[in-house]
Design an enzyme around this catalytic site. Sequence first.
Site, PDB file in Angstrom:
ATOM      1  N   PHE A 212      14.431   4.610   9.893  1.00 56.10           N
ATOM      2  CA  PHE A 212      13.098   4.117   9.570  1.00 56.10           C
ATOM      3  C   PHE A 212      12.156   5.301   9.388  1.00 56.10           C
ATOM      4  O   PHE A 212      11.950   6.096  10.292  1.00 56.10           O
ATOM      5  CB  PHE A 212      12.575   3.176  10.657  1.00 56.10           C
ATOM      6  CG  PHE A 212      11.377   2.412  10.195  1.00 56.10           C
ATOM      7  CD1 PHE A 212      11.531   1.280   9.402  1.00 56.10           C
ATOM      8  CD2 PHE A 212      10.093   2.836  10.507  1.00 56.10           C
ATOM      9  CE1 PHE A 212      10.413   0.588   8.937  1.00 56.10           C
ATOM     10  CE2 PHE A 212       8.979   2.150  10.047  1.00 56.10           C
ATOM     11  CZ  PHE A 212       9.142   1.024   9.259  1.00 56.10           C
ATOM     12  N   VAL A 213      11.617   5.424   8.174  1.00 57.00           N
ATOM     13  CA  VAL A 213      10.782   6.587   7.858  1.00 57.00           C
ATOM     14  C   VAL A 213       9.307   6.211   7.719  1.00 57.00           C
ATOM     15  O   VAL A 213       8.966   5.074   7.421  1.00 57.00           O
ATOM     16  CB  VAL A 213      11.274   7.302   6.577  1.00 57.00           C
ATOM     17  CG1 VAL A 213      12.575   8.038   6.826  1.00 57.00           C
ATOM     18  CG2 VAL A 213      11.411   6.329   5.410  1.00 57.00           C
TER      19      VAL A 213
ATOM     20  N   ARG B 126       0.626   6.310   7.584  1.00 56.15           N
ATOM     21  CA  ARG B 126       0.684   6.445   6.124  1.00 56.15           C
ATOM     22  C   ARG B 126       0.174   7.811   5.660  1.00 56.15           C
ATOM     23  O   ARG B 126       0.582   8.334   4.642  1.00 56.15           O
ATOM     24  CB  ARG B 126      -0.180   5.370   5.444  1.00 56.15           C
ATOM     25  CG  ARG B 126       0.340   3.956   5.613  1.00 56.15           C
ATOM     26  CD  ARG B 126      -0.418   3.030   4.667  1.00 56.15           C
ATOM     27  NE  ARG B 126      -0.267   1.628   5.007  1.00 56.15           N
ATOM     28  CZ  ARG B 126       0.771   0.864   4.635  1.00 56.15           C
ATOM     29  NH1 ARG B 126       1.728   1.387   3.908  1.00 56.15           N
ATOM     30  NH2 ARG B 126       0.838  -0.400   4.988  1.00 56.15           N
TER      31      ARG B 126
ATOM     32  N   GLU C 282       7.349   2.607  -6.549  1.00 55.27           N
ATOM     33  CA  GLU C 282       7.531   2.133  -5.179  1.00 55.27           C
ATOM     34  C   GLU C 282       7.683   3.299  -4.214  1.00 55.27           C
ATOM     35  O   GLU C 282       8.055   4.407  -4.609  1.00 55.27           O
ATOM     36  CB  GLU C 282       8.800   1.263  -5.093  1.00 55.27           C
ATOM     37  CG  GLU C 282       8.539  -0.215  -4.853  1.00 55.27           C
ATOM     38  CD  GLU C 282       7.921  -0.548  -3.495  1.00 55.27           C
ATOM     39  OE1 GLU C 282       7.150   0.237  -2.941  1.00 55.27           O
ATOM     40  OE2 GLU C 282       8.225  -1.637  -2.996  1.00 55.27           O
ATOM     41  N   ASP C 283       7.411   3.031  -2.953  1.00 51.24           N
ATOM     42  CA  ASP C 283       7.603   4.065  -1.940  1.00 51.24           C
ATOM     43  C   ASP C 283       9.082   4.183  -1.568  1.00 51.24           C
ATOM     44  O   ASP C 283       9.631   5.278  -1.488  1.00 51.24           O
ATOM     45  CB  ASP C 283       6.757   3.767  -0.685  1.00 51.24           C
ATOM     46  CG  ASP C 283       6.892   2.326  -0.171  1.00 51.24           C
ATOM     47  OD1 ASP C 283       7.648   1.527  -0.770  1.00 51.24           O
ATOM     48  OD2 ASP C 283       6.248   2.007   0.842  1.00 51.24           O
TER      49      ASP C 283
ATOM     50  N   ASP D 259       4.438   3.204   6.352  1.00 56.52           N
ATOM     51  CA  ASP D 259       3.810   2.928   7.646  1.00 56.52           C
ATOM     52  C   ASP D 259       4.772   2.370   8.672  1.00 56.52           C
ATOM     53  O   ASP D 259       5.832   1.849   8.340  1.00 56.52           O
ATOM     54  CB  ASP D 259       2.693   1.891   7.462  1.00 56.52           C
ATOM     55  CG  ASP D 259       3.261   0.484   7.226  1.00 56.52           C
ATOM     56  OD1 ASP D 259       4.035   0.312   6.268  1.00 56.52           O
ATOM     57  OD2 ASP D 259       2.966  -0.423   8.022  1.00 56.52           O
TER      58      ASP D 259
ATOM     59  N   ASP E 151      14.883  -0.464   0.081  1.00 55.09           N
ATOM     60  CA  ASP E 151      15.678  -0.647   1.280  1.00 55.09           C
ATOM     61  C   ASP E 151      16.733  -1.724   0.962  1.00 55.09           C
ATOM     62  O   ASP E 151      17.759  -1.423   0.359  1.00 55.09           O
ATOM     63  CB  ASP E 151      14.697  -1.059   2.393  1.00 55.09           C
ATOM     64  CG  ASP E 151      15.306  -1.090   3.772  1.00 55.09           C
ATOM     65  OD1 ASP E 151      16.235  -0.324   4.025  1.00 55.09           O
ATOM     66  OD2 ASP E 151      14.843  -1.880   4.606  1.00 55.09           O
TER      67      ASP E 151
ATOM     68  N   LYS F  65       0.823  -1.192   0.000  1.00 55.22           N
ATOM     69  CA  LYS F  65       0.000   0.000   0.000  1.00 55.22           C
ATOM     70  C   LYS F  65       0.870   1.260   0.000  1.00 55.22           C
ATOM     71  O   LYS F  65       0.389   2.348  -0.218  1.00 55.22           O
ATOM     72  CB  LYS F  65      -0.877   0.019   1.266  1.00 55.22           C
ATOM     73  CG  LYS F  65      -1.685  -1.222   1.472  1.00 55.22           C
ATOM     74  CD  LYS F  65      -2.378  -1.179   2.879  1.00 55.22           C
ATOM     75  CE  LYS F  65      -2.976  -2.533   3.141  1.00 55.22           C
ATOM     76  NZ  LYS F  65      -2.489  -3.139   4.388  1.00 55.22           N
ATOM     77  N   GLY F  66       2.166   1.059   0.271  1.00 57.15           N
ATOM     78  CA  GLY F  66       3.054   2.194   0.502  1.00 57.15           C
ATOM     79  C   GLY F  66       3.130   3.217  -0.621  1.00 57.15           C
ATOM     80  O   GLY F  66       3.302   4.408  -0.361  1.00 57.15           O
TER      81      GLY F  66
END
Length: 176
Positions: A150-151, A163, A97-98, A157, A101, A41-42
Amino acid sequence: MKETTRILIPQDKVEERIQQLADEISRDYEGKVVHLVGILKGSVFFVCELAKRLTIPVTMDFMSVSSYGSGTKSSGIVKLIKDLDEPLEGREVIVVEDIIDSGRTLSYLLKNLSNRRPASIRLCTLLDKPDRRECEVDVDYQGFQIPDEFVIGYGLDYDQRYRNLPYIGVLALSEE
Ligand code: IMP
Ligand code: MG
């Protein structure tokens, strides 16, 4: 655990950068129809803001994969949860994509989607954490490179929350 957030990239900077990416994509795909594949969902907030700013014809589809549990660490397993509704054959695909990583999710996805014979396939990510890369992925369009933190926000989320923040924030967890 107490959760606090600090702004890493404010809303106006995120949106300014999305406009630049949209301008670049509109130029690159002039005369073509671009098929945006958003990864749920990102990427939802990003893909909508990007699509609104494209000046070329756009179609959209979504798929859902999971590589994380409920925490902030990768499980290392990529699971296909929801597939695309339509075939990719002959389409000019941009996977949106969000964040990248470790790169595990994207390297799995790009292999899977390339097998569906698109005319072309490129990758657009809002955020990139290059320090964390374990699998190599070629990024064609990238919003921001960020440090290994971590964002949350703008679709990202922590345990399904945050979100909806209109900026990119850093989440800090502290004992209390
Ligand atoms: P990768 O497979 O390790 O590249 O992980 C990519 C996915 O992990 C992203 O699509 C996100 O859903 C999630 N992810 C990675 N880093 C973060 C983060 O800092 N905040 C929130 N989600 C993240
Ligand atoms: Mg994601």
